[in-house]
Design a protein around this motif. Structure first.
Motif, PDB file in Angstrom:
ATOM      1  N   CYS A 297       5.211  -4.774  -3.553  1.00 64.61           N
ATOM      2  CA  CYS A 297       5.870  -6.028  -3.913  1.00 64.61           C
ATOM      3  C   CYS A 297       7.386  -5.910  -3.856  1.00 64.61           C
ATOM      4  CB  CYS A 297       5.434  -6.472  -5.308  1.00 64.61           C
ATOM      5  SG  CYS A 297       3.782  -7.180  -5.311  1.00 64.61           S
ATOM      6  N   LEU A 298       7.916  -4.754  -4.181  1.00 63.97           N
ATOM      7  CA  LEU A 298       9.363  -4.572  -4.103  1.00 63.97           C
ATOM      8  C   LEU A 298       9.827  -4.483  -2.654  1.00 63.97           C
ATOM      9  CD1 LEU A 298      10.053  -2.065  -7.012  1.00 63.97           C
ATOM     10  CD2 LEU A 298      10.562  -4.505  -6.921  1.00 63.97           C
ATOM     11  N   GLY A 299       8.994  -3.924  -1.787  1.00 59.84           N
ATOM     12  CA  GLY A 299       9.355  -3.803  -0.379  1.00 59.84           C
ATOM     13  C   GLY A 299       9.347  -5.130   0.348  1.00 59.84           C
ATOM     14  N   GLY A 300       8.400  -5.965   0.056  1.00 55.92           N
ATOM     15  CA  GLY A 300       8.287  -7.277   0.680  1.00 55.92           C
ATOM     16  C   GLY A 300       7.431  -8.168  -0.180  1.00 55.92           C
ATOM     17  N   PRO A 301       8.031  -9.021  -0.991  1.00 51.15           N
ATOM     18  CA  PRO A 301       7.263  -9.787  -1.991  1.00 51.15           C
ATOM     19  C   PRO A 301       6.539 -10.999  -1.424  1.00 51.15           C
ATOM     20  CG  PRO A 301       9.571 -10.303  -2.176  1.00 51.15           C
ATOM     21  CD  PRO A 301       9.463  -9.231  -1.123  1.00 51.15           C
ATOM     22  N   THR A 302       6.129 -10.949  -0.171  1.00 46.37           N
ATOM     23  CA  THR A 302       5.452 -12.102   0.421  1.00 46.37           C
ATOM     24  C   THR A 302       3.943 -11.937   0.435  1.00 46.37           C
ATOM     25  OG1 THR A 302       5.694 -11.150   2.623  1.00 46.37           O
ATOM     26  CG2 THR A 302       7.417 -12.658   1.886  1.00 46.37           C
ATOM     27  N   TYR A 303       3.421 -10.815  -0.001  1.00 41.43           N
ATOM     28  CA  TYR A 303       1.982 -10.593  -0.017  1.00 41.43           C
ATOM     29  C   TYR A 303       1.356 -11.301  -1.206  1.00 41.43           C
ATOM     30  CZ  TYR A 303       1.506  -7.035   3.626  1.00 41.43           C
ATOM     31  OH  TYR A 303       1.448  -6.377   4.820  1.00 41.43           O
ATOM     32  N   GLY A 304       0.290 -12.064  -0.943  1.00 45.04           N
ATOM     33  CA  GLY A 304      -0.484 -12.677  -2.002  1.00 45.04           C
ATOM     34  C   GLY A 304      -1.619 -11.761  -2.413  1.00 45.04           C
ATOM     35  N   VAL A 305      -2.572 -12.297  -3.126  1.00 48.95           N
ATOM     36  CA  VAL A 305      -3.670 -11.503  -3.654  1.00 48.95           C
ATOM     37  C   VAL A 305      -4.553 -10.953  -2.526  1.00 48.95           C
ATOM     38  CG1 VAL A 305      -5.763 -11.600  -5.052  1.00 48.95           C
ATOM     39  CG2 VAL A 305      -3.688 -12.688  -5.858  1.00 48.95           C
ATOM     40  N   LEU A 306      -4.907 -11.805  -1.573  1.00 48.69           N
ATOM     41  CA  LEU A 306      -5.817 -11.366  -0.516  1.00 48.69           C
ATOM     42  C   LEU A 306      -5.160 -10.357   0.425  1.00 48.69           C
ATOM     43  CD1 LEU A 306      -7.607 -14.719   0.297  1.00 48.69           C
ATOM     44  CD2 LEU A 306      -8.379 -12.842  -1.143  1.00 48.69           C
ATOM     45  N   GLN A 307      -3.887 -10.569   0.738  1.00 50.29           N
ATOM     46  CA  GLN A 307      -3.194  -9.603   1.587  1.00 50.29           C
ATOM     47  C   GLN A 307      -2.985  -8.287   0.854  1.00 50.29           C
ATOM     48  OE1 GLN A 307       0.213 -12.017   2.554  1.00 50.29           O
ATOM     49  NE2 GLN A 307      -0.543 -12.321   4.639  1.00 50.29           N
ATOM     50  N   MET A 308      -2.752  -8.358  -0.451  1.00 50.35           N
ATOM     51  CA  MET A 308      -2.601  -7.138  -1.242  1.00 50.35           C
ATOM     52  C   MET A 308      -3.937  -6.399  -1.327  1.00 50.35           C
ATOM     53  SD  MET A 308      -0.189  -5.488  -2.674  1.00 50.35           S
ATOM     54  CE  MET A 308       1.084  -6.648  -3.093  1.00 50.35           C
ATOM     55  N   GLN A 309      -5.036  -7.126  -1.406  1.00 54.86           N
ATOM     56  CA  GLN A 309      -6.351  -6.500  -1.410  1.00 54.86           C
ATOM     57  C   GLN A 309      -6.599  -5.783  -0.086  1.00 54.86           C
ATOM     58  OE1 GLN A 309      -9.641  -9.199  -1.449  1.00 54.86           O
ATOM     59  NE2 GLN A 309     -11.144  -7.584  -1.725  1.00 54.86           N
ATOM     60  N   ASP A 310      -6.255  -6.422   1.025  1.00 54.57           N
ATOM     61  CA  ASP A 310      -6.413  -5.785   2.328  1.00 54.57           C
ATOM     62  C   ASP A 310      -5.572  -4.522   2.430  1.00 54.57           C
ATOM     63  OD1 ASP A 310      -8.164  -7.736   3.111  1.00 54.57           O
ATOM     64  OD2 ASP A 310      -6.635  -8.910   4.177  1.00 54.57           O
ATOM     65  N   TYR A 311      -4.360  -4.565   1.879  1.00 52.77           N
ATOM     66  CA  TYR A 311      -3.478  -3.402   1.890  1.00 52.77           C
ATOM     67  C   TYR A 311      -4.109  -2.248   1.110  1.00 52.77           C
ATOM     68  CZ  TYR A 311       0.434  -0.441   0.474  1.00 52.77           C
ATOM     69  OH  TYR A 311       1.241   0.631   0.212  1.00 52.77           O
ATOM     70  N   LEU A 312      -4.656  -2.548  -0.062  1.00 52.51           N
ATOM     71  CA  LEU A 312      -5.269  -1.499  -0.880  1.00 52.51           C
ATOM     72  C   LEU A 312      -6.546  -0.956  -0.234  1.00 52.51           C
ATOM     73  CD1 LEU A 312      -4.726  -2.941  -4.448  1.00 52.51           C
ATOM     74  CD2 LEU A 312      -3.554  -1.013  -3.402  1.00 52.51           C
ATOM     75  N   LEU A 313      -7.304  -1.816   0.438  1.00 51.17           N
ATOM     76  CA  LEU A 313      -8.496  -1.344   1.146  1.00 51.17           C
ATOM     77  C   LEU A 313      -8.106  -0.403   2.283  1.00 51.17           C
ATOM     78  CD1 LEU A 313     -10.657  -4.590   1.299  1.00 51.17           C
ATOM     79  CD2 LEU A 313     -11.084  -2.538  -0.063  1.00 51.17           C
ATOM     80  N   ASP A 314      -7.004  -0.708   2.977  1.00 51.13           N
ATOM     81  CA  ASP A 314      -6.513   0.179   4.030  1.00 51.13           C
ATOM     82  C   ASP A 314      -6.048   1.521   3.472  1.00 51.13           C
ATOM     83  OD1 ASP A 314      -7.052  -1.697   5.947  1.00 51.13           O
ATOM     84  OD2 ASP A 314      -4.990  -2.458   6.039  1.00 51.13           O
ATOM     85  N   GLU A 315      -5.541   1.506   2.236  1.00 51.07           N
ATOM     86  CA  GLU A 315      -5.095   2.738   1.597  1.00 51.07           C
ATOM     87  C   GLU A 315      -6.255   3.565   1.041  1.00 51.07           C
ATOM     88  OE1 GLU A 315      -1.940   4.050   1.280  1.00 51.07           O
ATOM     89  OE2 GLU A 315      -1.364   2.475   2.695  1.00 51.07           O
ATOM     90  N   GLY A 316      -7.464   2.997   1.039  1.00 51.27           N
ATOM     91  CA  GLY A 316      -8.639   3.745   0.597  1.00 51.27           C
ATOM     92  C   GLY A 316      -9.138   3.395  -0.785  1.00 51.27           C
ATOM     93  N   TYR A 317      -8.607   2.336  -1.394  1.00 48.96           N
ATOM     94  CA  TYR A 317      -9.051   1.919  -2.724  1.00 48.96           C
ATOM     95  C   TYR A 317     -10.055   0.790  -2.574  1.00 48.96           C
ATOM     96  CZ  TYR A 317      -5.135   4.604  -4.508  1.00 48.96           C
ATOM     97  OH  TYR A 317      -4.282   5.620  -4.802  1.00 48.96           O
ATOM     98  N   GLN A 318     -11.196   0.895  -3.234  1.00 49.66           N
ATOM     99  CA  GLN A 318     -12.223  -0.131  -3.204  1.00 49.66           C
ATOM    100  C   GLN A 318     -11.951  -1.094  -4.353  1.00 49.66           C
ATOM    101  OE1 GLN A 318     -14.307  -0.100  -0.728  1.00 49.66           O
ATOM    102  NE2 GLN A 318     -15.392  -1.943  -1.320  1.00 49.66           N
TER     103      GLN A 318
END
Length: 57
Positions: free
Chosen positions: A8-29
């Protein structure tokens, strides 16, 4: 929560669904409900374009 804060500090344009996709890519379910709850707990919001009231006339 650290990853959410850094993203969020790097680019605060991510909403909930985009943040979920980011965390899934990082390996968090994670579920979108969990991400929403954590973002609210940390008082973080996505920045969206606002209405252009001048052009609505």
């Amino acid at each position: 929560m650290r990853l959410l804060d850094e993203r969020c500090l790097g680019g605060p344009t991510y909403g909930v669904l985009q943040m979920q996709d980011y965390l899934l890519d990082e390996g968090y379910q994670v579920n979108h409900k969990r991400v929403r709850k954590l973002l609210r707990l940390m008082c973080l919001q996505a920045i969206y374009p606002k209405k252009n009231l001048i052009r609505l006339g």
